[in-house]
Design a protein around this motif. Structure first.
Motif, PDB file in Angstrom:
ATOM      1  N   PHE A  37      38.985  65.555  21.825  1.00 36.35           N
ATOM      2  CA  PHE A  37      36.951  65.970  21.982  1.00 36.35           C
ATOM      3  C   PHE A  37      36.787  67.654  22.114  1.00 36.35           C
ATOM      4  O   PHE A  37      36.901  68.614  22.052  1.00 36.35           O
ATOM      5  N   ASP A  38      37.628  67.563  23.013  1.00 38.71           N
ATOM      6  CA  ASP A  38      38.487  69.149  24.585  1.00 38.71           C
ATOM      7  C   ASP A  38      39.056  70.029  23.575  1.00 38.71           C
ATOM      8  O   ASP A  38      38.953  70.865  23.106  1.00 38.71           O
ATOM      9  N   LEU A  39      39.931  69.230  22.551  1.00 35.74           N
ATOM     10  CA  LEU A  39      40.582  70.269  21.761  1.00 35.74           C
ATOM     11  C   LEU A  39      39.603  71.252  20.933  1.00 35.74           C
ATOM     12  O   LEU A  39      39.528  71.911  20.149  1.00 35.74           O
ATOM     13  N   ALA A  40      38.934  69.940  19.983  1.00 39.90           N
ATOM     14  CA  ALA A  40      38.049  69.785  18.782  1.00 39.90           C
ATOM     15  C   ALA A  40      37.074  71.643  19.095  1.00 39.90           C
ATOM     16  O   ALA A  40      36.705  72.050  19.390  1.00 39.90           O
ATOM     17  N   ARG A  41      36.888  70.916  20.936  1.00 39.07           N
ATOM     18  CA  ARG A  41      35.570  72.495  21.334  1.00 39.07           C
ATOM     19  C   ARG A  41      36.471  73.363  21.717  1.00 39.07           C
ATOM     20  O   ARG A  41      35.550  74.722  21.104  1.00 39.07           O
ATOM     21  N   LEU A  42      37.539  73.750  22.144  1.00 41.17           N
ATOM     22  CA  LEU A  42      38.012  74.192  22.337  1.00 41.17           C
ATOM     23  C   LEU A  42      39.160  75.238  21.003  1.00 41.17           C
ATOM     24  O   LEU A  42      38.321  76.446  20.628  1.00 41.17           O
ATOM     25  N   LEU A  43      38.710  74.733  19.954  1.00 34.37           N
ATOM     26  CA  LEU A  43      38.950  75.702  18.268  1.00 34.37           C
ATOM     27  C   LEU A  43      37.683  76.015  17.806  1.00 34.37           C
ATOM     28  O   LEU A  43      38.119  76.984  17.515  1.00 34.37           O
ATOM     29  N   ALA A  44      36.945  75.120  18.321  1.00 35.91           N
ATOM     30  CA  ALA A  44      35.260  75.807  17.537  1.00 35.91           C
ATOM     31  C   ALA A  44      35.103  77.352  18.280  1.00 35.91           C
ATOM     32  O   ALA A  44      34.603  78.177  17.227  1.00 35.91           O
ATOM     33  N   GLU A  53      38.691  74.102   9.943  1.00 34.00           N
ATOM     34  CA  GLU A  53      38.024  72.797   9.915  1.00 34.00           C
ATOM     35  C   GLU A  53      38.624  72.058  10.501  1.00 34.00           C
ATOM     36  O   GLU A  53      40.518  71.709  10.556  1.00 34.00           O
ATOM     37  N   VAL A  54      38.079  71.255  11.739  1.00 35.44           N
ATOM     38  CA  VAL A  54      38.539  70.239  12.448  1.00 35.44           C
ATOM     39  C   VAL A  54      38.402  68.931  11.794  1.00 35.44           C
ATOM     40  O   VAL A  54      36.999  68.670  12.162  1.00 35.44           O
ATOM     41  N   ILE A  55      39.312  68.472  11.583  1.00 37.09           N
ATOM     42  CA  ILE A  55      39.689  66.748  12.187  1.00 37.09           C
ATOM     43  C   ILE A  55      39.822  65.740  13.074  1.00 37.09           C
ATOM     44  O   ILE A  55      41.125  65.722  12.624  1.00 37.09           O
ATOM     45  N   LEU A  56      38.284  65.086  13.211  1.00 40.70           N
ATOM     46  CA  LEU A  56      39.165  63.999  14.460  1.00 40.70           C
ATOM     47  C   LEU A  56      40.091  62.764  13.817  1.00 40.70           C
ATOM     48  O   LEU A  56      39.197  61.904  12.731  1.00 40.70           O
ATOM     49  N   ILE A  57      40.937  62.388  14.161  1.00 40.21           N
ATOM     50  CA  ILE A  57      42.093  60.938  13.528  1.00 40.21           C
ATOM     51  C   ILE A  57      41.693  59.924  14.851  1.00 40.21           C
ATOM     52  O   ILE A  57      41.922  60.704  16.365  1.00 40.21           O
ATOM     53  N   THR A  69      31.387  61.570  18.071  1.00 39.31           N
ATOM     54  CA  THR A  69      32.169  62.718  16.511  1.00 39.31           C
ATOM     55  C   THR A  69      30.936  63.518  16.424  1.00 39.31           C
ATOM     56  O   THR A  69      31.020  65.159  16.186  1.00 39.31           O
ATOM     57  N   ALA A  70      29.772  62.978  15.952  1.00 43.96           N
ATOM     58  CA  ALA A  70      28.387  62.991  16.114  1.00 43.96           C
ATOM     59  C   ALA A  70      28.265  65.084  16.881  1.00 43.96           C
ATOM     60  O   ALA A  70      27.980  65.785  16.201  1.00 43.96           O
ATOM     61  N   GLU A  71      28.799  65.607  17.658  1.00 45.43           N
ATOM     62  CA  GLU A  71      28.359  65.688  19.657  1.00 45.43           C
ATOM     63  C   GLU A  71      29.384  66.581  18.962  1.00 45.43           C
ATOM     64  O   GLU A  71      29.062  68.008  19.247  1.00 45.43           O
ATOM     65  N   SER A  72      30.928  66.732  18.578  1.00 41.37           N
ATOM     66  CA  SER A  72      31.520  67.809  17.991  1.00 41.37           C
ATOM     67  C   SER A  72      31.836  69.083  17.052  1.00 41.37           C
ATOM     68  O   SER A  72      30.517  68.602  16.419  1.00 41.37           O
ATOM     69  N   PRO A  73      32.331  69.533  17.367  1.00 43.82           N
ATOM     70  CA  PRO A  73      32.029  70.580  16.332  1.00 43.82           C
ATOM     71  C   PRO A  73      32.802  69.815  14.920  1.00 43.82           C
ATOM     72  O   PRO A  73      33.270  71.191  13.981  1.00 43.82           O
ATOM     73  N   ALA A  74      33.465  68.670  15.519  1.00 45.11           N
ATOM     74  CA  ALA A  74      34.917  68.489  13.859  1.00 45.11           C
ATOM     75  C   ALA A  74      33.932  68.692  12.569  1.00 45.11           C
ATOM     76  O   ALA A  74      32.402  68.014  12.243  1.00 45.11           O
TER      77      ALA A  74
END
Length: 96
Positions: A37-44, A53-57, A69-74
């Motif tokens: 989740f931290d990485l997704a925010r940093l990438l955004a 586009e980021v997809i969390l797995i 997930t809903a709160e993330s930029p993914a």
């Protein structure tokens, strides 16, 4: 789809994303001591050419992370058991 890189830390993922400029980045929620989740925010908010586009797995079910997930930029979430080109396309095309 072609895999262009693999990273095992946030720092490495950011370096590779900047250098390789992929269209999609699959981010494992569990990155050892670090958080996907931290990485997704940093990438955004990177600002250094990362426009993927980021997809969390995860090996865990989507319900386990639905709020985070809903709160993330993914763009979305895929369980690893459902990870496929079709699953990725479904998220990116925003189709059920």
């Amino acid at each position: 789809m072609t895999v262009v890189g693999v990273a095992s830390s946030i720092a490495e993922a950011l370096r590779q994303a900047r250098a390789l400029r992929p269209d999609v980045i699959l981010v494992d929620i569990g990155l050892g001591d670090e958080s996907g989740f931290d990485l997704a925010r940093l990438l955004a908010r990177d600002g250094q050419g990362v426009d993927a586009e980021v997809i969390l797995i995860s090996t865990h079910a989507e319900a386990d992370y639905s709020e985070l997930t809903a709160e993330s930029p993914a763009a979305g979430f895929l369980a690893k058991s459902e990870l496929s080109a079709r699953g990725i396309s479904r998220i990116l095309d925003h189709t059920p």
